[in-house]
Design an enzyme around this catalytic site. Structure first.
Site, PDB file in Angstrom:
ATOM      1  N   SER A  83       0.839  -1.200   0.000  1.00  0.00           N
ATOM      2  CA  SER A  83       0.000   0.000   0.000  1.00  0.00           C
ATOM      3  C   SER A  83       0.870   1.244   0.000  1.00  0.00           C
ATOM      4  CB  SER A  83      -0.865  -0.031   1.260  1.00  0.00           C
ATOM      5  OG  SER A  83      -1.377   1.242   1.551  1.00  0.00           O
ATOM      6  N   TYR A 106      -0.697  -0.205  10.159  1.00  0.00           N
ATOM      7  CA  TYR A 106      -0.958  -0.876   8.879  1.00  0.00           C
ATOM      8  C   TYR A 106       0.202  -0.650   7.904  1.00  0.00           C
ATOM      9  CZ  TYR A 106      -3.296  -1.437   4.280  1.00  0.00           C
ATOM     10  OH  TYR A 106      -3.638  -1.785   2.996  1.00  0.00           O
ATOM     11  N   LYS A 117       2.686  -3.508   6.419  1.00  0.00           N
ATOM     12  CA  LYS A 117       2.849  -3.709   4.968  1.00  0.00           C
ATOM     13  C   LYS A 117       4.327  -3.570   4.588  1.00  0.00           C
ATOM     14  CE  LYS A 117      -1.317  -4.445   3.305  1.00  0.00           C
ATOM     15  NZ  LYS A 117      -1.659  -5.692   2.596  1.00  0.00           N
TER      16      LYS A 117
HETATM   17  N1  NAD Z   1      -8.561  -1.573  -1.570  1.00  0.00           N
HETATM   18  C1  NAD Z   1      -7.613  -0.678  -1.488  1.00  0.00           C
HETATM   19  O1  NAD Z   1      -7.819   0.515  -1.708  1.00  0.00           O
HETATM   20  C2  NAD Z   1      -6.221  -1.105  -1.151  1.00  0.00           C
HETATM   21  C3  NAD Z   1      -5.211  -0.155  -1.190  1.00  0.00           C
HETATM   22  C4  NAD Z   1      -3.914  -0.546  -0.851  1.00  0.00           C
HETATM   23  C5  NAD Z   1      -3.686  -1.855  -0.504  1.00  0.00           C
HETATM   24  N2  NAD Z   1      -4.704  -2.759  -0.473  1.00  0.00           N
HETATM   25  C6  NAD Z   1      -4.411  -4.121  -0.087  1.00  0.00           C
HETATM   26  O2  NAD Z   1      -4.893  -4.982  -1.087  1.00  0.00           O
HETATM   27  C7  NAD Z   1      -5.357  -6.196  -0.502  1.00  0.00           C
HETATM   28  C8  NAD Z   1      -6.774  -6.455  -0.928  1.00  0.00           C
HETATM   29  O3  NAD Z   1      -7.561  -5.328  -0.575  1.00  0.00           O
HETATM   30  P1  NAD Z   1      -9.128  -5.396  -0.500  1.00  0.00           P
HETATM   31  O4  NAD Z   1      -9.617  -4.026  -0.694  1.00  0.00           O
HETATM   32  O5  NAD Z   1      -9.617  -6.499  -1.347  1.00  0.00           O
HETATM   33  O6  NAD Z   1      -9.324  -5.765   1.028  1.00  0.00           O
HETATM   34  P2  NAD Z   1     -10.565  -6.535   1.700  1.00  0.00           P
HETATM   35  O7  NAD Z   1     -10.607  -6.105   3.111  1.00  0.00           O
HETATM   36  O8  NAD Z   1     -11.792  -6.376   0.872  1.00  0.00           O
HETATM   37  O9  NAD Z   1     -10.097  -8.050   1.585  1.00  0.00           O
HETATM   38  C9  NAD Z   1      -9.134  -8.586   2.422  1.00  0.00           C
HETATM   39  C10 NAD Z   1      -9.557 -10.015   2.659  1.00  0.00           C
HETATM   40  O10 NAD Z   1      -8.606 -10.614   3.527  1.00  0.00           O
HETATM   41  C11 NAD Z   1      -9.323 -11.487   4.336  1.00  0.00           C
HETATM   42  N3  NAD Z   1      -8.606 -11.765   5.584  1.00  0.00           N
HETATM   43  C12 NAD Z   1      -8.439 -10.931   6.632  1.00  0.00           C
HETATM   44  N4  NAD Z   1      -7.803 -11.575   7.619  1.00  0.00           N
HETATM   45  C13 NAD Z   1      -7.567 -12.829   7.182  1.00  0.00           C
HETATM   46  C14 NAD Z   1      -6.962 -13.956   7.778  1.00  0.00           C
HETATM   47  N5  NAD Z   1      -6.478 -13.914   9.044  1.00  0.00           N
HETATM   48  N6  NAD Z   1      -6.879 -15.089   7.052  1.00  0.00           N
HETATM   49  C15 NAD Z   1      -7.388 -15.146   5.804  1.00  0.00           C
HETATM   50  N7  NAD Z   1      -7.975 -14.101   5.188  1.00  0.00           N
HETATM   51  C16 NAD Z   1      -8.064 -12.955   5.884  1.00  0.00           C
HETATM   52  C17 NAD Z   1     -10.620 -10.755   4.651  1.00  0.00           C
HETATM   53  O11 NAD Z   1     -11.613 -11.674   5.099  1.00  0.00           O
HETATM   54  C18 NAD Z   1     -10.928 -10.122   3.322  1.00  0.00           C
HETATM   55  O12 NAD Z   1     -11.796 -10.926   2.570  1.00  0.00           O
HETATM   56  C19 NAD Z   1      -5.170  -6.033   0.984  1.00  0.00           C
HETATM   57  O13 NAD Z   1      -3.943  -6.626   1.340  1.00  0.00           O
HETATM   58  C20 NAD Z   1      -5.100  -4.561   1.175  1.00  0.00           C
HETATM   59  O14 NAD Z   1      -4.360  -4.221   2.320  1.00  0.00           O
HETATM   60  C21 NAD Z   1      -5.968  -2.407  -0.799  1.00  0.00           C
END
Ligand code: NAD
Ligand code: NAD
Lengths: 325, 325
Positions: free
Chosen positions: B125, B149, B153
């Site tokens: 991120s 966070y 990361k």
């Molecule tokens: N969406 C954004 O804007 C954004 C920006 C930067 C980084 N990210 C990163 O991209 C990735 C995906 O983002 P997203 O928006 O789909 O997030 P999200 O929160 O929709 O999905 C994350 C998933 O991880 C699962 N999870 C959490 N803890 C877990 C565990 N202990 N074991 C197994 N699964 C687990 C959750 O149930 C969820 O379904 C994440 O790593 C997030 O940090 C997202």
């Protein structure tokens, strides 16, 4: 003030512990208790009424660390580490001690709850940086380590910043230059030869130089390192803001310049004891290390370094004679 | 090719999994098996003969992760995470899932021994950066996170670089901009409102704007995020050298510009559903986030972003109608 030194049997830990036992004060406050912790019992003697506790154990064992922190030391120096060469050779051991051990310490402090907020001084390393470098590394240069050791030290820094930001402790990380001339026996650090090419020839022994003469490196003396630790323990950390880890000041010299200084101080015969035996592994590790710094932040908050390399060699000669005599 | 998606029930994980099931190929190779892992079972249906395994479990449990890796997937997407707001509120949970979980994955791969060398795509991120910022963050800007966070990361990135350097797997980290417009329900990310102020008004609902209109931020669409993941999975990683984590391309806009674009696409009545309710906690977290980038490295190795924000909003409207219809 109760002080805990983790890694007290090491080179820096011993210098620090002996100083605290001898002066029995720090920043104008009396040191009432010193706990010296290491895998092996540190060889220290109490002086001037400081209650000295010598403890042996492994920081990779969480219960052991909890035991150390139960006593709520006001000031903790975290110097214990597996050094660069060993962390590169033994992946598991490096992560277990340098990462898990550091986390155990930080978590043990957190487990004491909000009433407890010690100062934590963490010795990081210029190995948090990786090539390609700036000519002089500035305070905002990217931290992109190229060894497992550098990675582990950098993770420790990130944790230290986060735990400090959360108010769990008052952390400060000091990125030590290579401490030269390292007294005593060589350790497993890949940087060991930087001291070896001075210490061994002065003691009448041969020393191996595994890299080229034009390799440039960043040095500080053991006395300067002690000064850094004492300043880090007592300074106001507020000006550091969220970035609590600092490049320490030092001296930048090539191997050729180091040997020239040695020649000036001790003569041709001494320098002739340095044997060139190129070692590709060490050369590769050292190539990934920074060579020169502009450590403005550290200087602005009061850290001071050696003024010249000749004094470093002369101080080493004096200290070795003290040990012999 | 066997593919493992960790975090498959999340927003990005679902889009990715549905795409792989639908196309049944990646970079010209057939996807024969897809394992979709998350805390909750992902709602997915097999298409085009892909063997779909839906598994539920916790990456913070090492045995569970060993079980996932026992099958030796050729390609692993590690998307599971506790997002910014929650990691800031629940210190233990953030470290347990974002740090320990990531380490479990990397260690489980290592435990398979040297015959196994999968591609690992890790979603990092822009929260790895912290203020003070450059106007446009370049590829060598210091990574100094200001949230738990971002710290977690960044530690994942450091581990990914070190494990890749050691030849344990072939890792690549992509620092996602804030994915907007996020479909479905809001999550606990502190960045959630960036999507909320578009998604909710378009759906006829009120949305809360907790920060000022002049806040600038860095965006990419869900479609762009999918493109990043697919490119990261198939590209040659050799040009990345030791620094395997990249700032993804995106669009930089202020809240005012976002709302102006929304007005252009959907009219005054829709924009009027945005209510300004300043939230100091969210404001402080967002103030520690970067606003604009010059992601030259990512562009040079073939990552491509959205061209304009209007298309992002129009694509969201189309996708929502698809879901409804
Ligand atoms: N969406 C954004 O804007 C954004 C920006 C930067 C980084 N990210 C990163 O991209 C990735 C995906 O983002 P997203 O928006 O789909 O997030 P999200 O929160 O929709 O999905 C994350 C998933 O991880 C699962 N999870 C959490 N803890 C877990 C565990 N202990 N074991 C197994 N699964 C687990 C959750 O149930 C969820 O379904 C994440 O790593 C997030 O940090 C997202
Ligand atoms: N000396 C240098 O040039 C230099 C440069 C940069 C950083 N540093 C760092 O400064 C610190 C002190 O350096 P040093 O030269 O005194 O190192 P050293 O190797 O002499 O001392 C480290 C001490 O840590 C102890 N230790 C190792 N594993 C332990 C464990 N599991 N539990 C408890 N103790 C353990 C060792 O027994 C040793 O006494 C280290 O963290 C080192 O990484 C040193």
């Amino acid at each position: 003030m109760k002080v805990l030194v983790i890694g007290a049997a090491g080179m820096v830990g011993r210098i620090l512990s002996e100083h605290l036992l001898h002066t029995a004060e720090l920043g104008g406050k009396p040191v009432t208790q010193l706990t010296a912790f290491d895998v092996v019992p540190a060889e220290l003697t109490s002086e001037n009424g400081v209650a000295l506790q010598i403890k042996a154990g492994d920081i990779a064992d969480r219960d052991t660390v909890d035991g150390l922190i139960a006593d709520k030391p006001d000031l903790i120096f975290h110097l214990a580490a597996i050094v660069s060469g060993e962390a590169e050779a033994d992946f598991d051991k490096g992560y277990r001690i340098n990462l898990d051990g550091t986390r155990h310490l930080f978590e043990a402090i957190r487990a004491q709850g909000s009433g407890y907020h010690p100062r934590v001084v963490y010795t990081s390393s210029v190995a948090v940086f990786g090539a390609p470098f700036e000519d002089k590394i500035t305070d905002t240069f990217i931290t992109a380590p190229m060894t497992s050791y550098g990675t582990q030290k950098m993770i420790g820094e990130l944790l230290l910043n986060d735990y400090s930001r959360k108010g769990i402790f008052d952390g400060i990380g000091i990125r030590l230059p290579t401490i030269t001339v390292r007294p005593g026996k060589p350790n497993k650090a890949a940087s060991g030869f930087f001291s070896g090419i001075i210490r061994e020839p002065l003691a009448g022994q041969e020393a191996i130089l595994p890299v080229e003469d034009d390799v440039r490196h960043w040095f500080a003396s053991p006395a300067a390192a002690l000064g850094f630790l004492l300043h880090a323990a007592t300074m106001d950390t507020a000006p550091l803001g969220a970035r609590r880890c600092l490049n320490m000041p030092g001296l930048s010299l090539t191997i050729a310049e180091v040997l020239e200084t040695l020649r000036k101080v001790a003569g041709d015969e001494v320098v002739a004891r340095v044997k060139r035996v190129p070692d590709p592994t060490i050369r590769q590790i050292v190539a990934g290390w920074p060579r020169d710094f502009a450590p403005d932040r550290a200087i602005s908050v009061g850290f001071t370094a050696d003024t010249d390399f000749e004094s470093i060699i002369r101080a080493h000669i004096r200290d070795s004679e003290d040990v012999k005599g």
